[in-house]
Design an enzyme around this catalytic site. Structure first.
Site, PDB file in Angstrom:
ATOM      1  N   CYS A   1       0.790  -1.096  -0.059  1.00  0.00           N
ATOM      2  CA  CYS A   1       0.080   0.157   0.074  1.00  0.00           C
ATOM      3  C   CYS A   1       0.735   1.283   0.044  1.00  0.00           C
ATOM      4  O   CYS A   1       1.484   1.669  -0.916  1.00  0.00           O
ATOM      5  CB  CYS A   1      -1.044  -0.052   1.033  1.00  0.00           C
TER       6      CYS A   1
ATOM      7  N   HIS B   1      -3.739  -4.707  -0.331  1.00  0.00           N
ATOM      8  CA  HIS B   1      -3.325  -5.230   0.922  1.00  0.00           C
ATOM      9  C   HIS B   1      -3.414  -7.103   0.882  1.00  0.00           C
ATOM     10  O   HIS B   1      -4.326  -7.250   0.940  1.00  0.00           O
ATOM     11  CB  HIS B   1      -4.346  -4.940   1.917  1.00  0.00           C
TER      12      HIS B   1
ATOM     13  N   GLU C   1      -2.681  -8.922   2.981  1.00  0.00           N
ATOM     14  CA  GLU C   1      -2.965  -9.361   4.153  1.00  0.00           C
ATOM     15  C   GLU C   1      -4.468  -9.383   4.626  1.00  0.00           C
ATOM     16  O   GLU C   1      -5.121  -9.881   5.610  1.00  0.00           O
ATOM     17  CB  GLU C   1      -2.284  -8.682   5.215  1.00  0.00           C
TER      18      GLU C   1
END
Lengths: 252, 195
Positions: B76, B177, B179
């Site tokens: 990001c 992202h 994650e």
């Protein structure tokens, strides 16, 4: 192309999931982390956890829940309820929340929205607005819809967007719990007015309601609770339906 | 050991949680020697470019990051700061990728920030060994890295078509992202760990 989002909302109280019908009468529907994981596995695009009875004494429980959710779930989630300060929001961020939603506290102190956006970035700040349609007006309510305010939906939404809100979560109190569809006229007006994403909330009853709120209501995301919690609509079926209807959704 | 650079930038903890879910030994740290000696380094970030760059410089992390030789994954804002320059408050960045970071125009019906799931296309890197063109990843950003033949390893369109992932030598970066991108993201993180 950016996909339209399906967002199950989990109301939580004392670490358990509940769902109010028109904000009253609560029915237990399980453990927030387990339920969140089920939704995530089913293809939910993000989750909203709304702590409906957050008080100072309960903040610790909320923090623990946020941490457990962040540790176990690999999609974004928002935590709302009782967040009234930079400190409250920082605690949520530190425990792994992706966004916080503010509602009553923002109405009481609109500067909070600007402060949160400056401190954490707009992407972290969802402003939840509960409003009731009375005649020509949409009157903003606080305290879980119990108290009317002197704010009107469109002016209020514009103000918080100007102050740095990253998203608006608009719940129509007239539609919430009715299962008769979302408030698409008001949603479309919000979406046209504002540069930020709008999450539609209140009124989901059938799969077509989701299509309608994305097309007619121009919503970026649609939030629902009981239709998912009680398996009236299952997310994989909903997403396949929306895909078949030409709506861009994330399919596995 | 995976070092996740811990600095004044947003949701770093969620990257640590993602590593834990993959049963990988990871640590959130701003300690230079720990970062230097890590097998791999993750440079996450959510926030504003100029204050974050100033913070990195203040901590000496700017020079440390550019000097790393092990695989590095920027996420990001991490990706944006690894570029040459960002339009966000006219910020000179780390210059790992010779790429400009611009703001979405927000023209027409486009919402800014782009917030949500979008497709990653034209995947061309071992980072995406377990992924497919058209996979959906989770994005939250108002600025984007321009396309650059030399560095772009994934493309996404939100009005503009931009670099949703970049690569040069040992440096990798994703605008989305991983994650927070469900199984798609988990596969990308696994591939990174296997580099």
């Amino acid at each position: 192309m950016l996909a339209k989002r399906i967002v199950p909302c989990l109301d939580v109280k004392d670490g358990r999931t509940v769902k109010g019908v028109n904000f009253v009468d609560l029915i237990d529907a399980g453990d927030p982390v387990e339920l969140g994981k089920v939704y995530s596995d089913q293809g939910a695009d993000e989750l909203v956890f709304l702590d409906i009875t957050a008080t100072h004494e309960e903040r610790k429980t909320v923090k623990e829940m946020v941490r457990r959710v962040a540790a176990n779930i690999n999609i974004p989630f928002t935590i709302g309820g009782g967040i009234g300060s930079i400190k409250d929001a920082a605690e949520m961020l530190d425990n792994g929340a992706d966004k916080v939603s503010v509602n009553s506290a923002a109405v009481k102190n609109p500067q909070l929205v600007e402060n949160l956006a400056r401190e954490f970035g707009s992407q972290f700040v969802v402003v939840a607005i509960d409003a009731k349609n009375v005649g020509e007006d949409w009157i903003v309510h606080v305290s879980g819809g119990r108290k009317p305010t002197d704010r009107f939906l469109f002016e209020w939404a514009q103000l918080v967007a100007d102050m740095g809100a990253g998203e608006i979560l608009f719940t129509s109190m007239n539609h919430d719990g009715t299962k008769g569809g979302f408030a698409n006229d008001a949603l479309a007006k919000l979406s046209d007015m504002l540069p930020i994403p709008i999450i539609a909330s209140g009124g989901a009853g059938e799969m077509q309601h989701f299509k309608d709120t994305f097309v007619k209501g121009k919503a970026d995301a649609a939030l629902a609770a009981s239709v998912f919690h009680f398996h009236e609509i299952d997310i994989p079926d909903l997403k396949q339906y929306l895909h078949n209807e030409g709506i861009t959704v994330r399919l596995d | 050991m995976i070092a996740i650079i811990d600095y004044n930038a947003g949701n770093t903890r969620s990257v640590l949680f993602a590593m834990n879910r993959l049963n990988v030994d990871a640590v959130l740290t701003s300690d230079h020697s720990k970062i230097q000696s890590a097998d791999k380094v993750i440079f996450p970030g959510v926030g504003e470019a100029s204050t974050t760059m100033a913070f990195l410089q203040n901590q000496g992390l700017d020079q440390l990051i550019t000097s790393l030789r092990q695989p590095v994954l920027g996420i990001c804002l991490g990706l944006q700061l690894m570029c040459k320059h960002s339009e966000e408050n006219d910020t000179k960045c780390l210059g790992i990728f010779d790429v400009e970071v611009k703001r979405f125009s927000g023209e027409g019906d486009l919402k800014v920030p782009q917030m949500g799931w979008n497709q990653i296309m034209h995947l061309s890197s071992p980072l995406f060994a377990k992924n497919h063109d058209g996979d959906y990843a989770y994005f939250v950003h108002s600025y984007y890295a321009e396309l650059a033949d030399e560095y772009t390893i994934a493309q996404t369109t939100h009005g503009e078509t931009f670099s949703s992932a970049l690569h040069r030598d040992n440096f990798f970066a994703t605008q989305f992202h991983p994650e927070k991108s469900g199984n798609v993201g988990e596969n990308i993180l696994k591939s990174f760990l296997e580099l």
